[in-house]
Design an enzyme around this catalytic site. Structure first.
Site, PDB file in Angstrom:
ATOM      1  CE  LYS A 145       4.023   2.121  10.463  1.00 52.73           C
ATOM      2  NZ  LYS A 145       3.413   3.284  11.120  1.00 52.73           N
ATOM      3  CG  ASP A 147       2.539  12.286   9.845  1.00 48.95           C
ATOM      4  OD1 ASP A 147       2.491  13.426   9.331  1.00 48.95           O
ATOM      5  OD2 ASP A 147       2.707  11.251   9.178  1.00 48.95           O
ATOM      6  CB  VAL A 181       1.834   0.046   5.068  1.00 43.06           C
ATOM      7  CG1 VAL A 181       0.437  -0.416   5.469  1.00 43.06           C
ATOM      8  CG2 VAL A 181       2.454   0.900   6.155  1.00 43.06           C
ATOM      9  CG  LEU A 193      -1.925  -1.145   1.305  1.00 41.32           C
ATOM     10  CD1 LEU A 193      -2.756  -1.037   2.572  1.00 41.32           C
ATOM     11  CD2 LEU A 193      -2.828  -1.173   0.088  1.00 41.32           C
ATOM     12  N   GLY A 251       7.621   3.907   2.984  1.00 44.23           N
ATOM     13  CA  GLY A 251       8.219   5.177   3.378  1.00 44.23           C
ATOM     14  C   GLY A 251       9.613   4.983   3.921  1.00 44.23           C
ATOM     15  CB  ALA A 252      11.977   7.405   5.370  1.00 41.40           C
ATOM     16  CD  GLU A 253      11.821   5.932  10.486  1.00 41.22           C
ATOM     17  OE1 GLU A 253      11.888   5.006  11.306  1.00 41.22           O
ATOM     18  OE2 GLU A 253      12.794   6.617  10.166  1.00 41.22           O
ATOM     19  CB  ALA A 254       7.122   1.413   8.298  1.00 46.88           C
TER      20      ALA A 254
END
Length: 190
Positions: free
Chosen positions: A20, A107, A11, A3, A6-9
């Site tokens: 996630k 966020d 999904v 889906l 990103g930089a952290e995770a």
């Protein structure tokens, strides 16, 4: 099916469940990276659960393992596509509940609010933390207001509606909303 990434995770949706997973950082020592990802995953799950206990609709967590959270998939619509004054007021109430529980989302955008079965749900607690300070709460609301301003032509009405909801049952609402104005002024002259 992925889906988002990103930089952290990352999904992904698998068998009707959101998975996630925090991505490894090659610039960190492997053992340290694993520990950081595991701790952040546990913290996110704890904050999701605490928000839910405070009355804020969030996805149900099914499992946590190392740096992975498995949770309920909300087949809804991102608020950025459907927001109106009524929904903005509901968001104000939810954020008041969240802040009243000492949680800052970190966020707060209309992409992290989902309309599902006629309820507004809050998702993505990856940047969330416990903090009851007026400053942290003010920054949280300021980020949402910036999202309103940058993506919705009727942002003034959305902000007014949010404030109505936020003030309903939250004693510190006026103090936080005044801080939002101060934060906005700081940003203009920075």
């Amino acid at each position: 099916m992925y889906l988002t990434s990103g930089a952290e995770a990352t999904v992904k949706l698998e068998d009707g469940i959101i998975i996630k997973e925090r991505v490894p950082k090659s610039y960190r020592v492997r053992e340290l990276d694993e520990r950081i990802r595991k701790e952040r995953t546990k913290a996110e799950a704890r904050l999701l659960s605490e928000a839910r206990r405070a009355g804020v609709p969030t996805p149900v967590i099914y499992d946590i393992e190392n740096s992975t959270i498995k949770m309920q998939y909300l087949d809804g619509t991102a608020m950025k596509y459907v927001i109106d004054e009524k929904l903005s007021e509901q968001i104000g109430i939810l954020i008041a509940d969240l802040h009243g529980a000492g949680i800052v989302h970190g966020d707060l955008t209309t992409s992290n609010l989902i309309l599902f079965n006629d309820r507004v749900y809050m998702i993505d607690f990856g940047l969330s933390f416990f903090d009851s300070s007026t400053e942290a709460r003010g920054v949280d609301v300021h980020v949402l207001f910036q999202t309103f301003e940058s993506t919705h032509k009727d942002h003034e009405k959305l902000i007014e509606a949010f404030c109505r909801g936020y003030r309903q049952d939250f004693e510190q609402a006026d103090e936080v909303l005044e801080r939002v104005k101060d934060i906005e002024k700081r940003g203009r002259y920075a």
